[in-house]
Design a protein around this motif. Sequence first.
Motif, PDB file in Angstrom:
ATOM      1  N   UNK A   1       6.946 -36.318 -13.870  1.00 49.28           N
ATOM      2  CA  UNK A   1       7.955 -35.724 -13.010  1.00 49.28           C
ATOM      3  C   UNK A   1       7.395 -35.280 -11.661  1.00 49.28           C
ATOM      4  N   UNK A   2       6.082 -35.326 -11.483  1.00 53.96           N
ATOM      5  CA  UNK A   2       5.485 -34.975 -10.191  1.00 53.96           C
ATOM      6  C   UNK A   2       5.461 -36.161  -9.224  1.00 53.96           C
ATOM      7  N   UNK A   3       5.833 -37.331  -9.670  1.00 51.60           N
ATOM      8  CA  UNK A   3       5.740 -38.536  -8.833  1.00 51.60           C
ATOM      9  C   UNK A   3       6.967 -38.651  -7.930  1.00 51.60           C
ATOM     10  N   UNK A   4       6.726 -38.536  -6.635  1.00 49.98           N
ATOM     11  CA  UNK A   4       7.795 -38.755  -5.656  1.00 49.98           C
ATOM     12  C   UNK A   4       8.095 -40.249  -5.617  1.00 49.98           C
ATOM     13  N   UNK A   5       9.365 -40.665  -5.694  1.00 46.82           N
ATOM     14  CA  UNK A   5       9.676 -42.088  -5.882  1.00 46.82           C
ATOM     15  C   UNK A   5       9.745 -42.941  -4.626  1.00 46.82           C
ATOM     16  N   UNK A   6       9.434 -42.377  -3.447  1.00 46.51           N
ATOM     17  CA  UNK A   6       9.700 -43.126  -2.218  1.00 46.51           C
ATOM     18  C   UNK A   6       8.452 -43.453  -1.395  1.00 46.51           C
ATOM     19  N   UNK A   7       7.320 -43.595  -2.030  1.00 45.67           N
ATOM     20  CA  UNK A   7       6.100 -43.919  -1.273  1.00 45.67           C
ATOM     21  C   UNK A   7       6.191 -45.301  -0.616  1.00 45.67           C
ATOM     22  N   UNK A   8       6.813 -46.257  -1.284  1.00 46.52           N
ATOM     23  CA  UNK A   8       6.934 -47.599  -0.691  1.00 46.52           C
ATOM     24  C   UNK A   8       7.757 -47.546   0.588  1.00 46.52           C
ATOM     25  N   UNK A   9       8.839 -46.783   0.570  1.00 49.51           N
ATOM     26  CA  UNK A   9       9.673 -46.653   1.758  1.00 49.51           C
ATOM     27  C   UNK A   9       8.926 -45.906   2.871  1.00 49.51           C
TER      28      UNK A   9
ATOM     29  N   UNK B   1      -1.031 -38.002   2.138  1.00 47.64           N
ATOM     30  CA  UNK B   1       0.277 -37.678   1.573  1.00 47.64           C
ATOM     31  C   UNK B   1       0.143 -37.779   0.064  1.00 47.64           C
ATOM     32  N   UNK B   2       0.453 -36.709  -0.649  1.00 53.10           N
ATOM     33  CA  UNK B   2       0.194 -36.683  -2.092  1.00 53.10           C
ATOM     34  C   UNK B   2       1.221 -35.826  -2.809  1.00 53.10           C
ATOM     35  N   UNK B   3       1.399 -36.118  -4.081  1.00 51.98           N
ATOM     36  CA  UNK B   3       2.121 -35.224  -4.973  1.00 51.98           C
ATOM     37  C   UNK B   3       1.225 -34.032  -5.283  1.00 51.98           C
ATOM     38  N   UNK B   4       1.730 -33.076  -6.021  1.00 51.86           N
ATOM     39  CA  UNK B   4       0.946 -31.921  -6.458  1.00 51.86           C
ATOM     40  C   UNK B   4      -0.003 -32.394  -7.559  1.00 51.86           C
ATOM     41  N   UNK B   5      -1.143 -32.962  -7.149  1.00 47.60           N
ATOM     42  CA  UNK B   5      -2.047 -33.589  -8.105  1.00 47.60           C
ATOM     43  C   UNK B   5      -3.477 -33.533  -7.585  1.00 47.60           C
ATOM     44  N   UNK B   6      -4.419 -34.111  -8.348  1.00 49.34           N
ATOM     45  CA  UNK B   6      -5.849 -34.003  -8.043  1.00 49.34           C
ATOM     46  C   UNK B   6      -6.228 -34.448  -6.629  1.00 49.34           C
ATOM     47  N   UNK B   7      -5.629 -35.517  -6.041  1.00 53.08           N
ATOM     48  CA  UNK B   7      -6.021 -35.890  -4.682  1.00 53.08           C
ATOM     49  C   UNK B   7      -5.863 -34.762  -3.666  1.00 53.08           C
TER      50      UNK B   7
ATOM     51  N   UNK C   1       4.342 -29.749 -14.984  1.00 52.93           N
ATOM     52  CA  UNK C   1       5.325 -30.792 -14.725  1.00 52.93           C
ATOM     53  C   UNK C   1       5.469 -31.643 -15.973  1.00 52.93           C
ATOM     54  N   UNK C   2       6.625 -31.635 -16.603  1.00 51.92           N
ATOM     55  CA  UNK C   2       6.785 -32.398 -17.847  1.00 51.92           C
ATOM     56  C   UNK C   2       6.775 -33.900 -17.595  1.00 51.92           C
ATOM     57  N   UNK C   3       6.646 -34.660 -18.661  1.00 46.19           N
ATOM     58  CA  UNK C   3       6.654 -36.120 -18.532  1.00 46.19           C
ATOM     59  C   UNK C   3       8.020 -36.624 -18.089  1.00 46.19           C
ATOM     60  N   UNK C   4       9.090 -35.956 -18.555  1.00 43.30           N
ATOM     61  CA  UNK C   4      10.464 -36.346 -18.230  1.00 43.30           C
ATOM     62  C   UNK C   4      11.230 -35.101 -17.807  1.00 43.30           C
ATOM     63  N   UNK C   5      12.096 -35.245 -16.819  1.00 41.49           N
ATOM     64  CA  UNK C   5      12.922 -34.120 -16.363  1.00 41.49           C
ATOM     65  C   UNK C   5      13.749 -33.570 -17.520  1.00 41.49           C
ATOM     66  N   UNK C   6      13.671 -32.274 -17.818  1.00 37.80           N
ATOM     67  CA  UNK C   6      14.435 -31.702 -18.933  1.00 37.80           C
ATOM     68  C   UNK C   6      15.945 -31.893 -18.774  1.00 37.80           C
ATOM     69  N   UNK C   7      16.420 -32.005 -17.516  1.00 33.03           N
ATOM     70  CA  UNK C   7      17.849 -32.190 -17.260  1.00 33.03           C
ATOM     71  C   UNK C   7      18.178 -33.638 -16.896  1.00 33.03           C
ATOM     72  N   UNK C   8      17.166 -34.496 -16.974  1.00 31.85           N
ATOM     73  CA  UNK C   8      17.294 -35.945 -16.774  1.00 31.85           C
ATOM     74  C   UNK C   8      17.436 -36.371 -15.308  1.00 31.85           C
ATOM     75  N   UNK C   9      18.077 -35.560 -14.469  1.00 35.23           N
ATOM     76  CA  UNK C   9      18.401 -36.026 -13.111  1.00 35.23           C
ATOM     77  C   UNK C   9      17.192 -36.134 -12.175  1.00 35.23           C
TER      78      UNK C   9
ATOM     79  N   UNK D   1      13.846 -36.642  -6.357  1.00 33.53           N
ATOM     80  CA  UNK D   1      14.752 -37.685  -5.845  1.00 33.53           C
ATOM     81  C   UNK D   1      15.498 -37.237  -4.590  1.00 33.53           C
ATOM     82  N   UNK D   2      15.761 -35.933  -4.449  1.00 40.78           N
ATOM     83  CA  UNK D   2      16.525 -35.451  -3.301  1.00 40.78           C
ATOM     84  C   UNK D   2      15.665 -35.236  -2.055  1.00 40.78           C
TER      85      UNK D   2
END
Length: 375
Positions: free
Chosen positions: A216-224, A283-289, A337-345, A350-351
């Motif tokens: 859930x820490x992965x921002x989905x728009x790095x390609x864009x 540019x990074x997510x909240x992670x080791x880098x 940060x869980x593996x999957x969003x507890x509320x799914x969205x 994403x926002x």
Amino acid sequence: MMVRLSDGLAAPPPEDASGEPLPAPRPSGRISRSISRGLVIQTAFHGDVILTTPLIRRAAERLGAPVDVVTIPAAAPVLANNPSIREVIAFDKNGKDQGIGGFVRMVRKLRVRQYSVAYLAQASPRSALLAVLAKIPRRIGFRGAKGRWFYTHEVGTHGEPHQVERLLALADGAPERREPEIFPSAGEREAVDQLLAEAGITGQFVALAPGSQWGTKRWPYYAELAQALMAEVPLAIVGGPGDRADARAIRNALGDRGQLADGTGKLSILASGELIRRASVLVSNDSAPVHLASAAGTPTIEIYGPTVPAFGFAARAPWSRVVEPDPMTCRPCHHHGPAVCPLVHHRCMRDTQVGRVLAEVRMVLQIVRTRGRRS
């Protein structure tokens, strides 16, 4: 298993369990070997180990000699070449050292070394019990931790300090601000030279770290984001073997356009830190880098979702910026940060639109170009 290596802001003095101050730090310099054996126990993930390096250095300064460190095998390479460390002792707590047998073997390894003090960088009862059974007379940990019953001294901090300052408090803090440290080898620097040369990158570039161990820490728009930046500045991708899919998405989005150096799964963690050191911005997510960038002094655009900066793990390099979603009642939802969003969205990531991140990157790039990486 043992891996033999080569040779912040001041925190309030630590207190023992009764609230009394601990003895003053020993002065730097050579002291008797019989009282200078120090041990730091930190068996968490790479990022946590990187943030522990200021404590390791401070402990070595206080004791007048390099300390030993117990950590997991996967994180041990982060500590290579560190002059404040005498020996790294790998504790494979989820592998071959799992269970009572492995724990007892580790106790025996530590006991024969006759440490005088142990710094418990985790709140783990297992780490604390390890120090007790290894007969380490002075065991310093955090007040209120689950393993506190095994400590001889408990340390408390005030407010919401960064994890670096919190860890430094275990060794009475430091007289000046301390930052994480990494020490890439000559071979790792050469690997980065080659990677950048193959991509034709000779000047400024932006590093992208799209991965994270926590889904859930992965921002989905790095390609864009990469598509928006490619006409302005060369790019590099940083990541481990588990981040290859994210790197592939960026490569596919760029095609043959622009200059791109992809170190995903090719560079060691210290070589990745060297690549980040040479970048103008990460540019990074909240992670080791992020923590590698703090050690390298590289400004970071850190994208938050399920976690928050108040947890104490934010980027520390000058000019770094935080990008967070608009306020959400479900956030933060987990310390890691869980593996999957507890509320799914998964709206916390994403926002967060590309335009917001792109604006931050451009602003920091302009600052770096005109004023340098440090004020």
